[in-house]
Design a protein around this motif. Structure first.
Motif, PDB file in Angstrom:
ATOM      1  N   UNK A  26     -38.463  28.210  46.101  1.00 29.10           N
ATOM      2  CA  UNK A  26     -37.924  29.557  45.968  1.00 29.10           C
ATOM      3  C   UNK A  26     -38.693  30.475  45.034  1.00 29.10           C
ATOM      4  N   UNK A  27     -39.943  30.162  44.756  1.00 26.80           N
ATOM      5  CA  UNK A  27     -40.786  31.029  43.923  1.00 26.80           C
ATOM      6  C   UNK A  27     -41.538  32.019  44.807  1.00 26.80           C
ATOM      7  N   UNK A  28     -42.049  33.052  44.189  1.00 27.92           N
ATOM      8  CA  UNK A  28     -42.858  34.021  44.916  1.00 27.92           C
ATOM      9  C   UNK A  28     -44.205  33.417  45.285  1.00 27.92           C
ATOM     10  N   UNK A  29     -44.830  34.002  46.268  1.00 27.50           N
ATOM     11  CA  UNK A  29     -46.158  33.592  46.708  1.00 27.50           C
ATOM     12  C   UNK A  29     -47.134  33.711  45.527  1.00 27.50           C
ATOM     13  N   UNK A  30     -47.849  32.637  45.176  1.00 28.83           N
ATOM     14  CA  UNK A  30     -48.771  32.705  44.033  1.00 28.83           C
ATOM     15  C   UNK A  30     -49.933  33.668  44.249  1.00 28.83           C
ATOM     16  N   UNK A  39     -53.807  28.183  43.362  1.00 28.36           N
ATOM     17  CA  UNK A  39     -54.326  26.922  42.854  1.00 28.36           C
ATOM     18  C   UNK A  39     -53.501  26.451  41.673  1.00 28.36           C
ATOM     19  N   UNK A  40     -53.872  25.319  41.134  1.00 28.09           N
ATOM     20  CA  UNK A  40     -53.087  24.679  40.076  1.00 28.09           C
ATOM     21  C   UNK A  40     -53.011  25.514  38.797  1.00 28.09           C
ATOM     22  N   UNK A  41     -54.106  26.161  38.418  1.00 29.78           N
ATOM     23  CA  UNK A  41     -54.095  26.935  37.175  1.00 29.78           C
ATOM     24  C   UNK A  41     -53.121  28.100  37.262  1.00 29.78           C
ATOM     25  N   UNK A  42     -53.166  28.826  38.364  1.00 26.30           N
ATOM     26  CA  UNK A  42     -52.236  29.945  38.522  1.00 26.30           C
ATOM     27  C   UNK A  42     -50.799  29.442  38.669  1.00 26.30           C
ATOM     28  N   UNK A  43     -50.635  28.299  39.323  1.00 29.89           N
ATOM     29  CA  UNK A  43     -49.286  27.734  39.436  1.00 29.89           C
ATOM     30  C   UNK A  43     -48.739  27.382  38.055  1.00 29.89           C
ATOM     31  N   UNK A  44     -49.602  26.923  37.161  1.00 28.17           N
ATOM     32  CA  UNK A  44     -49.160  26.642  35.794  1.00 28.17           C
ATOM     33  C   UNK A  44     -48.651  27.924  35.143  1.00 28.17           C
ATOM     34  N   UNK A  45     -49.381  29.009  35.342  1.00 27.06           N
ATOM     35  CA  UNK A  45     -48.988  30.295  34.762  1.00 27.06           C
ATOM     36  C   UNK A  45     -47.681  30.818  35.342  1.00 27.06           C
ATOM     37  N   UNK A  46     -47.523  30.726  36.665  1.00 28.74           N
ATOM     38  CA  UNK A  46     -46.410  31.423  37.318  1.00 28.74           C
ATOM     39  C   UNK A  46     -45.244  30.533  37.724  1.00 28.74           C
ATOM     40  N   UNK A  52     -47.493  22.934  39.073  1.00 29.64           N
ATOM     41  CA  UNK A  52     -48.944  22.933  38.860  1.00 29.64           C
ATOM     42  C   UNK A  52     -49.506  21.531  39.084  1.00 29.64           C
ATOM     43  N   UNK A  53     -48.836  20.521  38.569  1.00 38.11           N
ATOM     44  CA  UNK A  53     -49.298  19.131  38.748  1.00 38.11           C
ATOM     45  C   UNK A  53     -49.233  18.726  40.217  1.00 38.11           C
ATOM     46  N   UNK A  54     -48.146  19.097  40.897  1.00 42.87           N
ATOM     47  CA  UNK A  54     -48.029  18.781  42.326  1.00 42.87           C
ATOM     48  C   UNK A  54     -49.122  19.487  43.127  1.00 42.87           C
TER      49      UNK A  54
END
Length: 191
Positions: A26-30, A39-46, A52-54
């Motif tokens: 249910x998160x917004x499109x990264x 990617x993982x880095x932006x997923x960590x941020x948002x 991010x790990x997944x």
């Protein structure tokens, strides 16, 4: 068989774990948040550490699994490298997501792990040390790619052409980061 595996590797690479996980949870499109990179880095941020790990594990597997499969069916190292490159191209320009993909570092790491594990280990060490010292993921990624892909090509000369193309692609995908690094405006994890 080789041509079929190239197509399959591209299709596997085109699957975006960041986008699919964001939708599922249910998160917004990264691609419309943070750096805009799926990617993982932006997923960590948002989206936080868990997603991010997944994302990192999923993206890593997209480079690893096609190379391991190519090896298992008896393809030579150069063919395996082309298949890995095709998986990374799928990540960079995914068919399923309007060709708007990530920067390819984790998928490249998976490819390296499948082709030549010592280069993957060195890439991880270079990335970790650079990130620890600078807290800048893009710089760490570029440092690990520019130092470790030549090692792979040196140790495994059959991989030289696909690895050279991969290096050029990754630097191209990081061109905005390079500009920001030179301008002193690149995002870091200190802020």
């Amino acid at each position: 068989m080789f041509e079929l595996l190239l197509v399959c590797a591209y299709l596997v690479g085109s699957f975006s774990f960041a986008i699919v996980l964001s939708r599922y949870y249910g998160n917004s499109d990264p691609r419309v948040q943070g750096s805009g990179n799926p990617g993982a880095t932006n997923m960590l941020r948002v989206a936080g550490k868990r997603l991010a790990i997944l994302t990192l594990l999923g993206d890593l597997s997209k480079g690893l699994v096609p190379v391991l499969f190519a090896n298992a069916v008896g393809l030579n190292l150069q063919q395996q490298a082309w298949i890995g490159l095709t998986a990374v191209i799928g990540h960079l320009y995914p068919l399923y997501f309007s060709f708007r993909g990530g920067k390819g570092v984790a998928t490249t790491a998976g490819m390296l792990l499948g082709l030549y594990p010592p280069a993957a280990l060195l890439a991880l060490l270079v990335w970790s040390l650079t990130f620890f010292l600078t807290r800048i993921s893009s710089l760490a990624s570029l440092a690990s790619v520019t130092l470790c892909l030549p090692l792979l090509a040196w140790q495994q000369p059959l991989a030289l052409l696909p690895v050279s193309m991969l290096s050029a692609l990754l630097v191209w995908r990081h061109r905005s980061n390079l500009k920001d690094l030179l301008d002193g405006t690149e995002r870091n994890f200190r802020d």
